[in-house]
Write a protein that holds these residues in place. Sequence first.
Motif, PDB file in Angstrom:
ATOM      1  N   LYS A  66      29.343  35.139  42.005  1.00 59.42           N
ATOM      2  CA  LYS A  66      29.742  35.832  40.823  1.00 59.42           C
ATOM      3  C   LYS A  66      28.514  36.594  40.099  1.00 59.42           C
ATOM      4  O   LYS A  66      27.356  35.955  40.106  1.00 59.42           O
ATOM      5  N   TRP A  87      27.241  32.095  36.256  1.00 56.58           N
ATOM      6  CA  TRP A  87      26.996  33.308  37.230  1.00 56.58           C
ATOM      7  C   TRP A  87      25.895  32.948  38.261  1.00 56.58           C
ATOM      8  O   TRP A  87      25.028  32.244  37.842  1.00 56.58           O
ATOM      9  N   TYR A 130      30.197  39.885  23.734  1.00 60.13           N
ATOM     10  CA  TYR A 130      30.659  39.073  25.041  1.00 60.13           C
ATOM     11  C   TYR A 130      30.156  37.514  24.747  1.00 60.13           C
ATOM     12  O   TYR A 130      30.902  36.649  25.024  1.00 60.13           O
ATOM     13  N   ALA A 174      35.959  43.597  37.239  1.00 64.81           N
ATOM     14  CA  ALA A 174      36.620  43.711  35.837  1.00 64.81           C
ATOM     15  C   ALA A 174      35.514  44.242  34.831  1.00 64.81           C
ATOM     16  O   ALA A 174      34.388  43.887  35.032  1.00 64.81           O
ATOM     17  N   TRP A 175      35.975  44.853  33.852  1.00 64.49           N
ATOM     18  CA  TRP A 175      35.365  45.588  32.896  1.00 64.49           C
ATOM     19  C   TRP A 175      35.527  45.244  31.680  1.00 64.49           C
ATOM     20  O   TRP A 175      36.870  44.865  31.479  1.00 64.49           O
ATOM     21  N   HIS A 176      34.876  44.969  30.667  1.00 69.73           N
ATOM     22  CA  HIS A 176      34.790  44.616  29.454  1.00 69.73           C
ATOM     23  C   HIS A 176      34.162  45.468  28.478  1.00 69.73           C
ATOM     24  O   HIS A 176      32.953  45.579  28.513  1.00 69.73           O
ATOM     25  N   ASN A 191      32.845  38.437  42.961  1.00 74.92           N
ATOM     26  CA  ASN A 191      33.518  38.870  41.568  1.00 74.92           C
ATOM     27  C   ASN A 191      32.131  39.288  40.852  1.00 74.92           C
ATOM     28  O   ASN A 191      31.374  38.924  40.388  1.00 74.92           O
ATOM     29  N   ASN A 192      32.646  40.920  40.436  1.00 75.21           N
ATOM     30  CA  ASN A 192      31.729  41.362  39.789  1.00 75.21           C
ATOM     31  C   ASN A 192      32.253  41.797  38.307  1.00 75.21           C
ATOM     32  O   ASN A 192      33.203  42.480  38.447  1.00 75.21           O
ATOM     33  N   GLU A 193      31.658  41.302  37.370  1.00 72.16           N
ATOM     34  CA  GLU A 193      32.275  41.742  36.018  1.00 72.16           C
ATOM     35  C   GLU A 193      30.937  42.465  35.158  1.00 72.16           C
ATOM     36  O   GLU A 193      29.798  42.287  35.157  1.00 72.16           O
ATOM     37  N   LEU A 224      27.201  39.326  37.119  1.00 72.71           N
ATOM     38  CA  LEU A 224      27.556  39.764  35.913  1.00 72.71           C
ATOM     39  C   LEU A 224      26.574  40.927  35.577  1.00 72.71           C
ATOM     40  O   LEU A 224      25.456  40.561  35.586  1.00 72.71           O
TER      41      LEU A 224
END
Length: 292
Positions: free
Chosen positions: A55, A136, A123, A114-116, A84-86, A57
């Motif tokens: 994971k 992470w 966040y 995933a983008w925020h 998993n790349n956020e 971030l």
Amino acid sequence: MASSMRSLFSDHCRYVESFRRFLNNSTEHQCMQEFLDKQLPGIIASIGDKKSEIKILSIGGGAGEIDLQILSKVRAQYPGVHINNEVVEPSAEQIAKYKEFVAKSSNLENITFAWHKETSSDYQSRMMEKTELQRWDFIHMIQMLYYVKDIPATLKFFHSLLATNAKILIVLVSGTSAWDKLWKKYGSRLPRDDLCQYVTSADLTQMLDKLGIKYECYDLLSTMDISDCFIDGNENGDLLLDFLTETCNFNATAPPDLRAEIVKDLQEPEFSVKKDGKVLFNNSLSFIVAEA
């Protein structure tokens, strides 16, 4: 109202252009590339040990150029492992560019994105409302801590999100760079935007020491060719001065004595070196790796 909005828009466009000129005239990207190629593989060597998913971030991931290079290094280290790349990024424009970049890129199998659209503090607030925090394996904050109000609290929070063997990579201008000298000498006389803080690796390592967080620091030399700043009426030089002073149209709007002082100082040995007829500003970067 319309004219003030137009002014804000033109200021933003000029800032974007001044940043582009900085990248064109500096070795910033080459410096980043050198770190990613030579140091990063060793740094990420154990982040995914015995894990079925890694994971990652990205805080302030921008348009994703550096992010995708980091992901390629992680893939090479852990072939076949799902990543998993956020991404936390406040600019919708940058997120759109990032998504385009991903769509055009190959070799992204086993990676989900995933983008925020939010700031790091947004966040943090959103995560604090959850009963259980996401952990992470690798968090990176590249050239973004200048835009954080409470840096120690931010460092403490993101450090608390690290899983076993996880690391945080922070990139900032070095405490030995000319930025440090420029900000200390002229910061109080420049019309600074409240959103931007003058912070270097020297400040950051002091904060990490106080927090009791273990880290390693790698300094790499980077320069910016500012020769055009000393040619009257040179558009490239004017835009680079805007970037150096974080002031829109600095040449046209600054008090003459301040302008003369800064232009003189920028040519002094503590700020720049003269080489092959060029004036090269010390833009050195620090890559700080904090451990879980």
